[in-house]
Design a protein around this motif. Structure first.
Motif, PDB file in Angstrom:
ATOM      1  N   LYS A 274       0.830  -1.206   0.000  1.00  0.00           N
ATOM      2  CA  LYS A 274       0.000   0.000   0.000  1.00  0.00           C
ATOM      3  C   LYS A 274       0.864   1.256   0.000  1.00  0.00           C
ATOM      4  O   LYS A 274       2.034   1.241   0.392  1.00  0.00           O
ATOM      5  CB  LYS A 274      -0.901   0.000   1.235  1.00  0.00           C
ATOM      6  N   GLU A 275       0.244   2.333  -0.458  1.00  0.00           N
ATOM      7  CA  GLU A 275       0.917   3.633  -0.422  1.00  0.00           C
ATOM      8  C   GLU A 275       1.035   4.088   1.025  1.00  0.00           C
ATOM      9  O   GLU A 275       0.168   3.807   1.856  1.00  0.00           O
ATOM     10  CB  GLU A 275       0.124   4.648  -1.248  1.00  0.00           C
ATOM     11  N   SER A 276       2.115   4.797   1.326  1.00  0.00           N
ATOM     12  CA  SER A 276       2.364   5.183   2.714  1.00  0.00           C
ATOM     13  C   SER A 276       2.953   6.591   2.775  1.00  0.00           C
ATOM     14  O   SER A 276       3.650   7.038   1.858  1.00  0.00           O
ATOM     15  CB  SER A 276       3.327   4.192   3.381  1.00  0.00           C
ATOM     16  N   GLY A 277       2.669   7.258   3.880  1.00  0.00           N
ATOM     17  CA  GLY A 277       3.330   8.520   4.166  1.00  0.00           C
ATOM     18  C   GLY A 277       4.675   8.241   4.812  1.00  0.00           C
ATOM     19  O   GLY A 277       5.115   7.084   4.897  1.00  0.00           O
ATOM     20  N   PRO A 278       5.366   9.265   5.297  1.00  0.00           N
ATOM     21  CA  PRO A 278       6.651   9.054   5.983  1.00  0.00           C
ATOM     22  C   PRO A 278       6.486   8.102   7.165  1.00  0.00           C
ATOM     23  O   PRO A 278       5.495   8.167   7.892  1.00  0.00           O
ATOM     24  CB  PRO A 278       7.032  10.462   6.446  1.00  0.00           C
ATOM     25  N   ILE A 279       7.433   7.188   7.327  1.00  0.00           N
ATOM     26  CA  ILE A 279       7.361   6.184   8.388  1.00  0.00           C
ATOM     27  C   ILE A 279       8.385   6.536   9.472  1.00  0.00           C
ATOM     28  O   ILE A 279       9.581   6.687   9.183  1.00  0.00           O
ATOM     29  CB  ILE A 279       7.645   4.775   7.838  1.00  0.00           C
ATOM     30  N   LYS A 280       7.927   6.675  10.683  1.00  0.00           N
ATOM     31  CA  LYS A 280       8.813   6.996  11.798  1.00  0.00           C
ATOM     32  C   LYS A 280       9.557   5.745  12.236  1.00  0.00           C
ATOM     33  O   LYS A 280       8.952   4.713  12.511  1.00  0.00           O
ATOM     34  CB  LYS A 280       8.007   7.568  12.963  1.00  0.00           C
ATOM     35  N   GLY A 281      10.869   5.817  12.269  1.00  0.00           N
ATOM     36  CA  GLY A 281      11.670   4.672  12.658  1.00  0.00           C
ATOM     37  C   GLY A 281      11.625   4.397  14.147  1.00  0.00           C
ATOM     38  O   GLY A 281      11.246   5.259  14.952  1.00  0.00           O
ATOM     39  N   GLU A 282      11.991   3.181  14.505  1.00  0.00           N
ATOM     40  CA  GLU A 282      12.023   2.800  15.914  1.00  0.00           C
ATOM     41  C   GLU A 282      13.209   3.438  16.633  1.00  0.00           C
ATOM     42  O   GLU A 282      14.255   3.693  16.034  1.00  0.00           O
ATOM     43  CB  GLU A 282      12.092   1.278  16.045  1.00  0.00           C
ATOM     44  N   TYR A 283      13.030   3.697  17.907  1.00  0.00           N
ATOM     45  CA  TYR A 283      14.086   4.203  18.792  1.00  0.00           C
ATOM     46  C   TYR A 283      14.696   5.507  18.271  1.00  0.00           C
ATOM     47  O   TYR A 283      15.903   5.767  18.424  1.00  0.00           O
ATOM     48  CB  TYR A 283      15.184   3.150  18.976  1.00  0.00           C
ATOM     49  N   GLY A 284      13.871   6.335  17.638  1.00  0.00           N
ATOM     50  CA  GLY A 284      14.346   7.630  17.184  1.00  0.00           C
ATOM     51  C   GLY A 284      15.127   7.610  15.883  1.00  0.00           C
ATOM     52  O   GLY A 284      15.604   8.664  15.433  1.00  0.00           O
ATOM     53  N   ALA A 285      15.255   6.452  15.273  1.00  0.00           N
ATOM     54  CA  ALA A 285      16.000   6.364  14.014  1.00  0.00           C
ATOM     55  C   ALA A 285      15.168   6.907  12.856  1.00  0.00           C
ATOM     56  O   ALA A 285      13.941   6.968  12.925  1.00  0.00           O
ATOM     57  CB  ALA A 285      16.387   4.911  13.735  1.00  0.00           C
ATOM     58  N   ASP A 286      15.860   7.307  11.810  1.00  0.00           N
ATOM     59  CA  ASP A 286      15.156   7.787  10.621  1.00  0.00           C
ATOM     60  C   ASP A 286      14.474   6.621   9.923  1.00  0.00           C
ATOM     61  O   ASP A 286      15.073   5.574   9.697  1.00  0.00           O
ATOM     62  CB  ASP A 286      16.139   8.447   9.649  1.00  0.00           C
TER      63      ASP A 286
ATOM     64  N   GLU B 241      10.303   3.582  -3.029  1.00  0.00           N
ATOM     65  CA  GLU B 241       9.899   4.887  -3.521  1.00  0.00           C
ATOM     66  C   GLU B 241       9.767   4.864  -5.038  1.00  0.00           C
ATOM     67  O   GLU B 241      10.675   4.422  -5.750  1.00  0.00           O
ATOM     68  CB  GLU B 241      10.905   5.967  -3.130  1.00  0.00           C
ATOM     69  N   GLY B 242       8.614   5.335  -5.524  1.00  0.00           N
ATOM     70  CA  GLY B 242       8.364   5.430  -6.953  1.00  0.00           C
ATOM     71  C   GLY B 242       8.127   6.867  -7.364  1.00  0.00           C
ATOM     72  O   GLY B 242       8.173   7.785  -6.537  1.00  0.00           O
ATOM     73  N   PRO B 243       7.868   7.116  -8.641  1.00  0.00           N
ATOM     74  CA  PRO B 243       7.564   8.477  -9.108  1.00  0.00           C
ATOM     75  C   PRO B 243       6.329   9.047  -8.416  1.00  0.00           C
ATOM     76  O   PRO B 243       5.537   8.318  -7.820  1.00  0.00           O
ATOM     77  CB  PRO B 243       7.328   8.278 -10.611  1.00  0.00           C
ATOM     78  N   LYS B 244       6.155  10.353  -8.525  1.00  0.00           N
ATOM     79  CA  LYS B 244       5.061  11.039  -7.843  1.00  0.00           C
ATOM     80  C   LYS B 244       3.700  10.491  -8.247  1.00  0.00           C
ATOM     81  O   LYS B 244       2.803  10.358  -7.413  1.00  0.00           O
ATOM     82  CB  LYS B 244       5.125  12.544  -8.169  1.00  0.00           C
ATOM     83  N   ASP B 245       3.535  10.143  -9.529  1.00  0.00           N
ATOM     84  CA  ASP B 245       2.234   9.676 -10.016  1.00  0.00           C
ATOM     85  C   ASP B 245       2.130   8.157 -10.050  1.00  0.00           C
ATOM     86  O   ASP B 245       1.248   7.602 -10.703  1.00  0.00           O
ATOM     87  CB  ASP B 245       1.967  10.231 -11.421  1.00  0.00           C
TER      88      ASP B 245
ATOM     89  N   LEU C 293       5.849   6.941  -1.628  1.00  0.00           N
ATOM     90  CA  LEU C 293       6.349   5.803  -0.844  1.00  0.00           C
ATOM     91  C   LEU C 293       5.307   4.693  -0.785  1.00  0.00           C
ATOM     92  O   LEU C 293       4.112   4.954  -0.637  1.00  0.00           O
ATOM     93  CB  LEU C 293       6.688   6.267   0.572  1.00  0.00           C
ATOM     94  N   PHE C 294       5.786   3.460  -0.906  1.00  0.00           N
ATOM     95  CA  PHE C 294       4.924   2.284  -0.789  1.00  0.00           C
ATOM     96  C   PHE C 294       5.531   1.336   0.238  1.00  0.00           C
ATOM     97  O   PHE C 294       6.749   1.160   0.302  1.00  0.00           O
ATOM     98  CB  PHE C 294       4.792   1.568  -2.137  1.00  0.00           C
ATOM     99  N   LEU C 295       4.666   0.716   1.021  1.00  0.00           N
ATOM    100  CA  LEU C 295       5.102  -0.193   2.074  1.00  0.00           C
ATOM    101  C   LEU C 295       4.612  -1.600   1.782  1.00  0.00           C
ATOM    102  O   LEU C 295       3.417  -1.825   1.587  1.00  0.00           O
ATOM    103  CB  LEU C 295       4.568   0.262   3.434  1.00  0.00           C
ATOM    104  N   LEU C 296       5.540  -2.564   1.763  1.00  0.00           N
ATOM    105  CA  LEU C 296       5.206  -3.970   1.547  1.00  0.00           C
ATOM    106  C   LEU C 296       5.452  -4.761   2.828  1.00  0.00           C
ATOM    107  O   LEU C 296       6.473  -4.565   3.503  1.00  0.00           O
ATOM    108  CB  LEU C 296       6.061  -4.576   0.430  1.00  0.00           C
ATOM    109  N   GLU C 297       4.511  -5.627   3.156  1.00  0.00           N
ATOM    110  CA  GLU C 297       4.671  -6.568   4.262  1.00  0.00           C
ATOM    111  C   GLU C 297       4.878  -7.955   3.654  1.00  0.00           C
ATOM    112  O   GLU C 297       4.012  -8.452   2.930  1.00  0.00           O
ATOM    113  CB  GLU C 297       3.446  -6.562   5.166  1.00  0.00           C
ATOM    114  N   ILE C 298       6.027  -8.553   3.919  1.00  0.00           N
ATOM    115  CA  ILE C 298       6.420  -9.797   3.254  1.00  0.00           C
ATOM    116  C   ILE C 298       6.690 -10.894   4.280  1.00  0.00           C
ATOM    117  O   ILE C 298       7.411 -10.675   5.268  1.00  0.00           O
ATOM    118  CB  ILE C 298       7.682  -9.583   2.387  1.00  0.00           C
ATOM    119  N   GLU C 299       6.107 -12.053   4.057  1.00  0.00           N
ATOM    120  CA  GLU C 299       6.394 -13.244   4.860  1.00  0.00           C
ATOM    121  C   GLU C 299       7.163 -14.231   3.987  1.00  0.00           C
ATOM    122  O   GLU C 299       6.903 -14.332   2.781  1.00  0.00           O
ATOM    123  CB  GLU C 299       5.083 -13.862   5.351  1.00  0.00           C
TER     124      GLU C 299
END
Length: 211
Positions: A87-99, A177-181, A109-115
């Motif tokens: 799915k498309e995603s906004g900025p993702i906040k990293g764990e423990y203050g990391a980027d 990360e892909g193009p804007k459109d 930005l797109f986020l994939l969940e993979i098993e």
């Protein structure tokens, strides 16, 4: 290798009719001698043109590619994969203050969940990385390749402290990360050890064709 997979939207016609261009009739300026003009015209009528009409270029033959979709298992020689979500995603906040992953001003930005399940004899050093012998490439609906985020390891829910041995299963989140459109299209799993290259469809409106 990618083996020339072609992407096409199911709503789009894959082949377009080719129309041969008709020959143009050119009107040359009249010669100074009228009798010469008459002779030339008569010759043009009596002698058929030997110029053949352009032969339409045949459309390439495209074969549908059977591929699993979201939630379905992709079975490969050394690893089995399932994309649980994409799915498309906004900025993702990293764990423990990391980027965490974020797209640039001109990107999406797109986020994939993979098993996955490790079937190889080789161990995977970090669960959040997945098998290092497989590269996962993601494309949008216009067949444009996306870039994997270098900060995917910091996505909440990723386990980078333990590894996966043969027979065990792992889970990871990875951002691209892909193009804007861009709209999410499909992924190709390249296994460098078995020389396999196999796709998973990430968008229900997309079908794959192979030339």
């Amino acid at each position: 290798m990618h083996r020339g997979l072609k992407i096409s939207l199911t709503a789009v016609t894959l082949t377009a009719a080719l129309t041969a261009c008709a020959g143009e009739v050119r009107e040359d300026s009249a010669p100074a001698n009228p009798s010469s003009a008459s002779t030339t015209a008569t010759a043009a009528v009596a002698t058929p043109s030997k110029t053949a009409s352009p032969t339409p270029t045949p459309s390439p033959t495209l074969t549908p590619v059977k591929a699993p979709g979201i939630g379905e298992v992709l079975e490969m020689e050394n690893t089995d994969f399932t994309v649980a979500s994409a799915k498309e995603s906004g900025p993702i906040k990293g764990e423990y203050g990391a980027d965490g992953p974020r797209a640039g001003e001109d990107g999406t930005l797109f986020l994939l969940e993979i098993e996955y399940t490790n079937k190889a004899k080789e161990a995977i050093s970090k669960e959040c990385w997945g098998p290092h012998w497989v590269e996962i490439r993601v494309f949008d609906t216009q067949d444009r390749e996306m870039l994997e985020s270098n900060d995917s390891g910091h996505i909440p829910g990723n386990n980078c402290s333990t590894g996966i041995v043969s027979g065990q299963s792992g889970h990871r989140y990875v951002a691209y990360e892909g193009p804007k459109d861009a709209e999410i299209g499909y992924a190709v799993f390249d296994d460098y050890t078995s020389q396999e290259s196999m796709p998973i469809i990430l968008n229900p409106d997309v079908t794959l064709q192979e030339q």
